[in-house]
Enzyme design. Structure first.
Site, PDB file in Angstrom:
ATOM      1  N   SER A   1      -6.440   3.821   3.989  1.00 11.30           N
ATOM      2  CA  SER A   1      -5.721   2.993   3.017  1.00 11.30           C
ATOM      3  C   SER A   1      -6.683   2.189   2.153  1.00 11.30           C
ATOM      4  CB  SER A   1      -4.729   2.053   3.719  1.00 11.30           C
ATOM      5  OG  SER A   1      -3.820   1.494   2.782  1.00 11.30           O
TER       6      SER A   1
ATOM      7  N   LYS B   1       0.354   3.701  -2.758  1.00 16.69           N
ATOM      8  CA  LYS B   1      -0.673   4.738  -2.702  1.00 16.69           C
ATOM      9  C   LYS B   1      -0.080   6.138  -2.525  1.00 16.69           C
ATOM     10  CE  LYS B   1      -4.512   1.868  -0.977  1.00 16.69           C
ATOM     11  NZ  LYS B   1      -3.975   0.569  -0.519  1.00 16.69           N
TER      12      LYS B   1
ATOM     13  N   LYS C   1       2.714   6.479   5.249  1.00 17.43           N
ATOM     14  CA  LYS C   1       1.904   5.357   4.772  1.00 17.43           C
ATOM     15  C   LYS C   1       2.509   4.010   5.144  1.00 17.43           C
ATOM     16  CE  LYS C   1      -1.727   4.041   2.627  1.00 17.43           C
ATOM     17  NZ  LYS C   1      -1.661   2.892   3.573  1.00 17.43           N
TER      18      LYS C   1
ATOM     19  N   SER D   1       0.799  -1.232   0.000  1.00 17.12           N
ATOM     20  CA  SER D   1       0.000   0.000   0.000  1.00 17.12           C
ATOM     21  C   SER D   1       0.828   1.277   0.000  1.00 17.12           C
ATOM     22  CB  SER D   1      -0.949   0.009   1.199  1.00 17.12           C
ATOM     23  OG  SER D   1      -2.093  -0.780   0.932  1.00 17.12           O
TER      24      SER D   1
END
Length: 398
Positions: A126, A64, A228, A61
């Site tokens: 997320s 992202k 993140k 992730s």
């Protein structure tokens, strides 16, 4: 054109870099169980620690972050607004929703959601459904959006990263490096300071479901304000994070850890060590001449190279590591040279670590020289070129 190195004006700086200038400490004994890691000082760009920072891995992730950068860019340029509404497609709902098995903002199929909410679904929660919705509405398909991600990554200077989707789902050839993620994070922080604040939000509620920000550093008293997390079975647990203490910002990336607890512990340990174990040293002031580069065919034979902002290093307390510096540029420079043009980079090595890589600019303009001057420079360049080729041939017999 050739890559050329020239010596840097480090006479004064050498005193600052002398081993005796540091107080005793075991700054270089830091170890982490993370297979991939990097820690940089945001202001100077100094690399404080790195471990396999240029080896590729699946971003999970953390991909992202690139998705977010595309949206932030569109907002800054006025192509989108926070009030823009995107439709949640069936594809986004099926692959990215709660039934998809990954993180989700629980967006309902065919619903229309404001970009301000989708961004929080993407960053705070997320949400894979948020990522796919953004990709499909902005580019028509997630594949086309991945093309936008790669084009933008190249513009930013992410040299070893390739994106295949907006979510970070496992995909062939989707790889990043710790150094590229740190560079991307610094770019986001510096380019979109107001939008970056979303990364610090602790929770977000959508569809009556409240979710906490997945970044474990935000709950710790270390000044963390982003960025993140990521997890895939193939890449383990990772985190790209940033924190500020005493007006100093550090950015760190770890990946490949075995558990979420390990991720939180190693991230905190690395960040706290960075704030504790280093001290700032200013080598050059803004606008000070760092070096001079030869100019071919100009009214002057050289041009001063300067930095637009102070050149600072974060150096380990108590370290006797050798610090060396050089300027690398494509040479010879050809006149005319415009003042303020980027013409080279200052690279400082701390032992075997690239501690600083900062652009340098022409400190003044150099106009084209007279015909006799250009002829003389041409003759010198031809002569040195012949000498280099002869020397190369002599050193490499067939």
């Amino acid at each position: 054109m050739r890559t050329t190195s020239i010596r840097v004006y480090l006479a004064a700086a050498c005193l600052l870099l002398a081993p005796g200038a540091f107080r005793p400490a075991a700054a270089q004994n830091f170890q982490t169980s993370a297979p991939h890691a990097i820690l940089i000082d945001a202001d100077s760009g100094s690399t404080l620690f790195e471990k396999a920072a240029d080896e590729p891995f699946a971003p999970a992730s953390m991909a992202k972050l690139m998705t977010t950068e595309i949206v932030f860019g569109a907002l800054k340029e006025g192509r989108l607004s926070m009030e823009t509404e995107f439709t949640v497609t069936e594809d986004a709902w099926r692959r990215g929703g709660a039934g998809g098995g990954g993180s989700s903002m629980f967006a309902q199929v065919n619903s229309r959601i404001k970009l301000s909410d989708l961004l929080r679904g993407l960053i705070v929660q997320s949400g894979n459904d948020a990522a796919i919705t953004i990709a499909e509405n902005m580019a028509g398909s997630e594949g086309a959006f991945a093309g936008m991600m790669n084009a933008r990554a190249k513009e930013i200077g992410l040299t070893r990263s390739t994106f295949r989707n907006a979510t970070g789902y496992s995909a062939p050839d989707q790889k990043v490096t710790a150094r590229d993620l740190a560079k991307l994070s610094l770019h986001i922080i510096e380019t979109y300071p107001d939008l970056y604040k979303i990364f610090a939000e602790r929770e977000f509620t959508w569809n009556k479901i409240k979710q906490q920000n997945r970044n474990p550093l935000l709950t710790l008293d270390i000044g963390a304000d982003g960025l993140k997390t990521g997890y895939l079975e193939e890449s383990g647990y990772g985190l790209t994070g940033s924190a500020v203490q005493n007006n100093q910002r550090l950015i760190m990336v770890v990946s490949g850890l075995k558990t979420a607890r390990d991720r939180a512990a190693e991230s905190r340990k690395l960040m706290e060590w960075g704030f504790r174990a280093f001290e700032p040293r200013q080598i050059f002031t803004a606008g000070e001449t760092v070096a001079e580069a030869p100019v071919y065919g100009g009214e002057k034979g050289s041009v001063p190279l300067v930095a637009k902002k102070p050149v600072r290093l974060l150096l380990p307390r108590g370290s006797g590591e050798r610090v060396s510096a050089k300027v690398v540029y494509q040479g010879p420079l050809s006149a005319p040279v415009e003042q303020g043009r980027e013409v080279g980079r200052l690279r400082v090595m701390r032992g075997d670590t690239l501690a600083l890589d900062q652009p340098l600019y022409a400190g003044e303009a150099v106009a084209a020289g007279t015909i006799p001057q250009r002829a003389l420079d041409a003759a010198i360049e031809v002569g040195t070129g012949l000498f280099r080729r002869a020397f190369s041939k002599a050193g490499n017999p067939s």
